[in-house]
Design an enzyme around this catalytic site. Structure first.
Site, mmCIF file in Angstrom:
data_model
loop_
_atom_site.group_PDB
_atom_site.id
_atom_site.type_symbol
_atom_site.label_atom_id
_atom_site.label_comp_id
_atom_site.label_asym_id
_atom_site.label_seq_id
_atom_site.Cartn_x
_atom_site.Cartn_y
_atom_site.Cartn_z
ATOM 1 N N HIS A 91 41.664 36.075 36.675
ATOM 2 C CA HIS A 91 40.474 35.802 35.862
ATOM 3 C C HIS A 91 40.603 36.572 34.551
ATOM 4 O O HIS A 91 40.625 37.803 34.554
ATOM 5 C CB HIS A 91 39.212 36.242 36.609
ATOM 6 C CG HIS A 91 38.995 35.484 37.888
ATOM 7 N ND1 HIS A 91 38.242 34.342 37.958
ATOM 8 C CD2 HIS A 91 39.474 35.688 39.142
ATOM 9 C CE1 HIS A 91 38.247 33.872 39.214
ATOM 10 N NE2 HIS A 91 38.991 34.676 39.951
ATOM 11 N N LEU A 92 40.693 35.836 33.440
ATOM 12 C CA LEU A 92 40.851 36.482 32.132
ATOM 13 C C LEU A 92 39.535 36.583 31.371
ATOM 14 O O LEU A 92 39.459 37.262 30.349
ATOM 15 C CB LEU A 92 41.901 35.747 31.291
ATOM 16 C CG LEU A 92 43.335 35.800 31.841
ATOM 17 C CD1 LEU A 92 44.284 35.017 30.942
ATOM 18 C CD2 LEU A 92 43.814 37.243 32.006
ATOM 19 N N ASP A 148 37.346 27.746 41.604
ATOM 20 C CA ASP A 148 37.368 29.132 42.092
ATOM 21 C C ASP A 148 36.196 29.945 41.556
ATOM 22 O O ASP A 148 35.833 29.873 40.385
ATOM 23 C CB ASP A 148 38.669 29.843 41.737
ATOM 24 C CG ASP A 148 38.696 31.239 42.351
ATOM 25 O OD1 ASP A 148 38.508 31.338 43.575
ATOM 26 O OD2 ASP A 148 38.852 32.226 41.608
ATOM 27 N N PHE A 184 31.117 40.349 42.658
ATOM 28 C CA PHE A 184 32.328 40.443 43.481
ATOM 29 C C PHE A 184 33.568 40.515 42.592
ATOM 30 O O PHE A 184 33.640 39.820 41.579
ATOM 31 C CB PHE A 184 32.457 39.188 44.355
ATOM 32 C CG PHE A 184 31.446 39.075 45.458
ATOM 33 C CD1 PHE A 184 31.674 39.673 46.682
ATOM 34 C CD2 PHE A 184 30.280 38.331 45.287
ATOM 35 C CE1 PHE A 184 30.756 39.542 47.719
ATOM 36 C CE2 PHE A 184 29.356 38.196 46.310
ATOM 37 C CZ PHE A 184 29.591 38.805 47.536
ATOM 38 N N HIS A 227 38.915 27.738 46.524
ATOM 39 C CA HIS A 227 38.170 28.917 46.959
ATOM 40 C C HIS A 227 37.336 28.430 48.138
ATOM 41 O O HIS A 227 36.444 27.602 47.970
ATOM 42 C CB HIS A 227 37.284 29.399 45.805
ATOM 43 C CG HIS A 227 36.291 30.455 46.159
ATOM 44 N ND1 HIS A 227 36.406 31.755 45.725
ATOM 45 C CD2 HIS A 227 35.159 30.413 46.914
ATOM 46 C CE1 HIS A 227 35.384 32.468 46.176
ATOM 47 N NE2 HIS A 227 34.606 31.672 46.908
ATOM 48 N N HIS A 238 43.324 33.011 48.162
ATOM 49 C CA HIS A 238 43.017 34.306 48.797
ATOM 50 C C HIS A 238 42.628 34.247 50.274
ATOM 51 O O HIS A 238 41.494 34.539 50.644
ATOM 52 C CB HIS A 238 41.947 35.062 48.002
ATOM 53 C CG HIS A 238 40.798 34.240 47.450
ATOM 54 N ND1 HIS A 238 40.052 33.375 48.219
ATOM 55 C CD2 HIS A 238 40.284 34.163 46.198
ATOM 56 C CE1 HIS A 238 39.121 32.808 47.461
ATOM 57 N NE2 HIS A 238 39.254 33.267 46.234
ATOM 58 N N ASP A 282 44.251 37.831 42.225
ATOM 59 C CA ASP A 282 42.827 37.548 42.005
ATOM 60 C C ASP A 282 42.217 38.634 41.099
ATOM 61 O O ASP A 282 41.100 39.091 41.331
ATOM 62 C CB ASP A 282 42.052 37.431 43.330
ATOM 63 C CG ASP A 282 40.709 36.721 43.144
ATOM 64 O OD1 ASP A 282 40.409 36.273 42.018
ATOM 65 O OD2 ASP A 282 39.955 36.625 44.131
ATOM 66 N N ASN A 287 36.490 29.837 35.835
ATOM 67 C CA ASN A 287 35.066 30.206 35.882
ATOM 68 C C ASN A 287 34.663 31.087 34.700
ATOM 69 O O ASN A 287 34.119 32.167 34.850
ATOM 70 C CB ASN A 287 34.703 30.866 37.226
ATOM 71 C CG ASN A 287 35.466 32.142 37.504
ATOM 72 O OD1 ASN A 287 36.521 32.387 36.919
ATOM 73 N ND2 ASN A 287 34.948 32.973 38.394
#
Ligand code: DOR
Ligand code: ZN
Ligand code: ZN
Length: 427
Positions: A66-67, A156, A327, A183, A236, A309, A98
């Site tokens: 996730h960037l 995700d 999270f 996900h 994951h 992740d 996301n």
């Protein structure tokens, strides 16, 4: 002028180790010479990196990160995220959609690719969402997103709740020879729970996320993958039940692949020291029995690859406590050293196995031409110091966020030079 990397130790999936000299010219691997032959290459006019005593591997590949850009730049952006990845030895990363806006249009794909090209230091490949705005109601324009450069479709961050929606997505993706990445989480089973069902939840009087919330989607989606013929990739994996279902599906020849994160391999809910949200991620840390199952799943090939992740969140957000904090934990900068220390130094895995699951195998699963040191390929190379033990220090974290449970851990196996497309991006 090129770069000669001299006397580095290379390793293959069978753990065959050999000392090599590698020449990089422009952005490609130009020569690989067996150092055992005794002949020292002509290095005149080239930069020289002495890799004697160090591991030289293909740059690591992380297919789940996730960037945060666009939309959540206070947590991370493409510049900081790719630098954090480079520090961890990664040269190719696939970013989750996301963001805000989510990656559900060609414009947003283009925005990310442009930013990555101008401000990023390693290769960034985006995923597109399965559904518009990740709401689970309407499919995105898969063909247009593919054309723009996404590598697959995923919502995700959330699970696709409707089986019919998932089936439609899989049928469409299959017709385009593209994968669906899921996900797995049934929303009706998890409401309000910040950690896994288990002894930690009990001790603190917290609601627990049950294993079935993940495995129900895994089972459902395996059946839908069988029905549609799509390549279905499970995000994951954290539960014993999911491992069992994927193992069974593979025995039946269903086109399913899977990934696991370092934290699910080295931590259980029993390791959570207290109500510190730096131990909160989704899926959560499960029971020791689940940890054992995902380790065995990775070892026997049920789970194909390792991903981080990487999920940065600001200190303010994480300070909201176990119930309210978002999270997610950082992943890039400790992934290799954690697994090297916990599994290779202990003799449980070979070095070749660990390296393969972070390089060649992810490339194979997603059909990428990276993850190898073959002549002619992109010069994505990581040099790792396998000897020095160092403490994970908060001040040294390159990511814009600091949310990791591993601060203070003493680890061995640190990337010291990362070369992406022929450029030194970390040293
Ligand atoms: O821990 C997580 N963090 N799990 C997710 O599914 C989303 C991610 C995030 O975006 O922060
Ligand atoms: Zn996820
Ligand atoms: Zn994620």
């Amino acid at each position: 002028m090129g770069i000669w990397i001299l006397n580095g130790l290379t390793v293959d999936v069978n753990n065959v180790q050999a000392k090599k000299h590698i020449l990089i010219e422009n952005d490609k691997i130009a020569q690989v010479v067996d150092a055992a032959s005794g002949s020292t290459p002509q290095t005149e006019g080239h930069e020289v990196i002495d890799a004697a005593g160090k591991l030289v591997t293909p740059g690591f590949i992380d297919m789940h990160v996730h960037l945060r850009e666009p939309g959540f730049e206070h947590k991370e952006n493409i510049a900081t995220g790719t630098r954090s990845a480079a520090r961890g030895g990664f040269t190719t990363i696939a970013c989750m959609p996301n963001t805000r806006p989510v990656i559900d249009t060609v414009d947003t794909v283009n925005y990310i690719l442009d930013k990555a090209a101008t401000e990023g230091v390693i290769r960034v490949i985006p995923y597109g969402t399965i559904t518009k705005n990740q709401l689970g109601r309407e499919l995105t324009d898969f063909a247009a997103l593919k054309e723009a450069g996404v590598i697959g479709y995923t919502d995700d961050g959330v699970g696709v709740q409707s089986a019919q929606m998932m089936k439609d997505a899989m049928a469409l993706a299959a017709s385009m020879d593209m994968p669906i990445i899921a996900h797995c989480e049934d929303d009706t089973l998890v409401v309000g729970a910040p950690v896994s069902e288990g002894s930690f939840a009990k001790k603190h009087g917290l609601k627990g996320i049950p294993n079935e919330s993940e495995a129900i989607h895994v089972g459902r989606d395996i059946l839908l993958s069988e029905a549609t013929g799509v390549h279905y990739h499970v995000c994951h994996v954290s539960t014993e039940q999911s491992v069992r279902l994927i193992r069974h599906a593979k025995q039946f020849g269903i086109k399913v692949t899977a990934e696991v994160c370092p934290h699910h391999l080295v931590l259980s809910d029993e390791d959570i020291p207290g109500l510190d949200a730096n131990w909160k991620m989704n899926p959560p840390l499960r029971t020791p029995r689940d940890v054992q199952a995902v380790i065995e799943g990775l070892e026997d090939g049920t789970i194909d690859i390792i991903v981080t992740d990487h999920a940065p969140h600001s200190e303010e957000e994480k300070a909201k406590g176990m119930m309210l904090a978002p999270f997610g934990i950082l992943g890039f900068e400790t992934a290799f050293s954690l697994l090297y220390t916990k599994f290779v130094l202990t003799g449980q895995w070979t070095l070749g196995f660990l390296v393969d699951r972070m390089t060649q195998k992810p490339a194979d699963v997603f059909g990428l031409p990276y993850g190898t040191l073959e002549v002619g390929r992109a010069a994505d190379i990581t040099i790792v110091d396998l000897e020095t033990e160092r403490e994970v220090l908060k001040d040294e974290i390159v990511s814009r966020s600091k949310n990791t449970p591993f601060i203070g851990w003493k680890l061995q196996g640190w990337p010291v030079v990362t070369i992406a497309s022929g450029k030194v991006v970390w040293s």
